[in-house]
Design a protein around this motif. Structure first.
Motif, mmCIF file in Angstrom:
data_model
loop_
_atom_site.group_PDB
_atom_site.id
_atom_site.type_symbol
_atom_site.label_atom_id
_atom_site.label_comp_id
_atom_site.label_asym_id
_atom_site.label_seq_id
_atom_site.Cartn_x
_atom_site.Cartn_y
_atom_site.Cartn_z
ATOM 1 N N GLN A 118 46.423 -37.658 -3.715
ATOM 2 C CA GLN A 118 47.336 -37.428 -2.511
ATOM 3 C C GLN A 118 47.390 -38.354 -1.635
ATOM 4 O O GLN A 118 46.173 -39.043 -1.628
ATOM 5 N N LEU A 119 48.449 -38.865 -0.903
ATOM 6 C CA LEU A 119 48.513 -39.976 0.061
ATOM 7 C C LEU A 119 48.576 -39.167 1.365
ATOM 8 O O LEU A 119 49.528 -38.255 1.588
ATOM 9 N N VAL A 120 47.653 -39.462 2.067
ATOM 10 C CA VAL A 120 47.608 -39.147 3.414
ATOM 11 C C VAL A 120 47.736 -40.096 4.529
ATOM 12 O O VAL A 120 46.941 -41.151 4.595
ATOM 13 N N PRO A 121 48.509 -40.127 5.490
ATOM 14 C CA PRO A 121 48.868 -41.394 6.449
ATOM 15 C C PRO A 121 47.795 -41.037 7.720
ATOM 16 O O PRO A 121 47.879 -39.763 8.083
ATOM 17 N N ILE A 122 47.243 -42.034 8.025
ATOM 18 C CA ILE A 122 46.161 -42.062 9.107
ATOM 19 C C ILE A 122 46.570 -43.000 10.075
ATOM 20 O O ILE A 122 46.858 -44.209 10.022
ATOM 21 N N GLY A 123 46.603 -42.525 11.429
ATOM 22 C CA GLY A 123 46.994 -43.150 12.412
ATOM 23 C C GLY A 123 45.746 -43.801 13.219
ATOM 24 O O GLY A 123 44.836 -42.911 13.668
ATOM 25 N N LEU A 124 45.562 -44.946 13.339
ATOM 26 C CA LEU A 124 44.524 -45.820 14.094
ATOM 27 C C LEU A 124 45.002 -46.179 15.324
ATOM 28 O O LEU A 124 45.808 -46.965 15.346
ATOM 29 N N GLU A 125 44.304 -45.875 16.544
ATOM 30 C CA GLU A 125 44.478 -46.522 17.750
ATOM 31 C C GLU A 125 43.939 -47.906 17.761
ATOM 32 O O GLU A 125 42.975 -48.161 16.834
ATOM 33 N N THR A 163 32.491 -36.163 4.783
ATOM 34 C CA THR A 163 33.119 -37.519 4.925
ATOM 35 C C THR A 163 34.031 -37.225 3.392
ATOM 36 O O THR A 163 33.782 -36.373 2.819
ATOM 37 N N ILE A 164 35.233 -37.829 3.308
ATOM 38 C CA ILE A 164 36.022 -38.109 2.363
ATOM 39 C C ILE A 164 36.066 -39.440 1.713
ATOM 40 O O ILE A 164 36.329 -40.383 2.644
ATOM 41 N N ASP A 165 36.066 -39.699 0.478
ATOM 42 C CA ASP A 165 36.181 -41.147 -0.087
ATOM 43 C C ASP A 165 37.849 -41.372 -0.434
ATOM 44 O O ASP A 165 38.699 -40.380 -0.926
ATOM 45 N N GLY A 192 43.014 -33.895 0.110
ATOM 46 C CA GLY A 192 44.327 -34.198 1.177
ATOM 47 C C GLY A 192 44.392 -33.130 2.093
ATOM 48 O O GLY A 192 44.470 -33.799 3.275
ATOM 49 N N PRO A 193 44.706 -32.057 1.891
ATOM 50 C CA PRO A 193 44.663 -30.858 3.120
ATOM 51 C C PRO A 193 43.798 -31.153 4.233
ATOM 52 O O PRO A 193 43.945 -31.014 5.046
ATOM 53 N N THR A 194 42.531 -31.213 3.852
ATOM 54 C CA THR A 194 41.353 -31.452 4.652
ATOM 55 C C THR A 194 41.729 -32.511 5.836
ATOM 56 O O THR A 194 41.543 -32.485 6.882
ATOM 57 N N ALA A 195 41.798 -33.772 5.065
ATOM 58 C CA ALA A 195 42.040 -35.102 5.991
ATOM 59 C C ALA A 195 43.321 -34.790 6.769
ATOM 60 O O ALA A 195 43.116 -35.206 7.807
ATOM 61 N N ALA A 196 44.435 -34.404 6.169
ATOM 62 C CA ALA A 196 45.563 -33.873 6.884
ATOM 63 C C ALA A 196 45.183 -33.113 8.279
ATOM 64 O O ALA A 196 45.930 -33.471 9.345
ATOM 65 N N ALA A 197 44.319 -32.191 8.211
ATOM 66 C CA ALA A 197 44.081 -31.449 9.057
ATOM 67 C C ALA A 197 43.171 -32.013 10.208
ATOM 68 O O ALA A 197 43.390 -31.947 11.429
ATOM 69 N N TRP A 198 42.258 -32.767 9.748
ATOM 70 C CA TRP A 198 41.485 -33.607 10.834
ATOM 71 C C TRP A 198 42.408 -34.771 11.322
ATOM 72 O O TRP A 198 42.308 -34.790 12.710
ATOM 73 N N GLU A 199 43.386 -35.244 10.460
ATOM 74 C CA GLU A 199 44.244 -36.389 11.372
ATOM 75 C C GLU A 199 44.923 -35.351 12.572
ATOM 76 O O GLU A 199 45.081 -35.953 13.551
ATOM 77 N N ALA A 200 45.445 -34.201 12.207
ATOM 78 C CA ALA A 200 46.336 -33.468 12.828
ATOM 79 C C ALA A 200 45.413 -33.260 14.426
ATOM 80 O O ALA A 200 46.067 -33.296 15.546
#
Length: 214
Positions: A118-125, A163-165, A192-200
């Motif tokens: 899955q593709l997860v967008p990650i926003g970085l400051e 961590t997620i690779d 994917g869902p876990t990373a999306a939750a962390w991002e949110a």
């Protein structure tokens, strides 16, 4: 009656052999330089160029590409015009801009997001963006950092973080005003869902993995 007037005497200049030799050497060197320059200008290579914007992962078509005849530096690698059809149907491994030469390393036959990913967008400051440029294919880790003053349920404060690779597919430019960079990260569909939750929740950090992926 005046006698005949003698013509003026012209003294012959003394020729200095050293000056003559130097002049001939300069003429010869100049001729050689001109010849080399003409050869370089005359030796042109037909190559493939990019004629319109192509996004990372987009399939290349003949309409995206063109041809040009250029004096190519030996250090520059580019797809030859005769091989244009061999890159049509492949995907752009990086973002391609009009007017640039197409290099073999800029295309791939593989899907950037593979089966089971899955593709997860990650926003970085700005303060979270690595100094090392993020490029497609770069291996990363997504690290869960709990909000300040809290810990993961069932975990002690000294426990190793989750961590997620993942793998960078695309990194945007910095957004005007905020400087935020969005990184598309491919990872296992199960993560994917876990990373999306962390991002949110704002509890995710991106860390570059070692070059060998270890």
């Amino acid at each position: 009656m005046a006698g005949p007037v003698a013509p003026p005497r012209v003294s012959a200049r003394r020729r200095r052999p050293g000056v003559i030799a130097l002049s001939l050497a300069l003429i010869a060197a100049g001729g050689t330089g001109v010849a080399v320059l003409l050869l370089q200008v005359g030796h042109r290579t037909d190559v493939v160029t990019v004629v319109r914007d192509v996004q990372v992962g987009q399939v290349l078509t003949e309409g995206d590409l063109g041809k040009a005849s250029v004096a190519l530096d030996p250090a520059v690698t580019a797809v030859r015009a005769d091989d244009l059809k061999s890159v049509v149907g492949k995907r752009a491994a990086v973002e391609l801009k009009p007017g640039s030469l197409l290099a073999p390393s800029q295309v791939t036959k593989d899907n950037l997001v593979r089966a089971g990913e899955q593709l997860v967008p990650i926003g970085l400051e700005p303060k979270q963006i690595p100094a090392t440029a993020l490029v497609p294919g770069q291996k990363v880790q997504l690290v869960h950092v709990p909000a300040q003053g809290t810990t993961d349920t069932g975990k002690t404060p000294d426990a190793a973080p989750q961590t997620i690779d993942g793998r960078v597919v695309k990194a945007s430019g910095a957004a005007p005003g905020t400087g935020t960079v969005v990184v598309d990260v491919a990872m296992s569909a199960a993560d994917g869902p876990t990373a999306a939750a962390w991002e949110a929740a704002g509890t995710l950090r991106l860390v570059l993995a070692a070059p060998d992926g270890s």
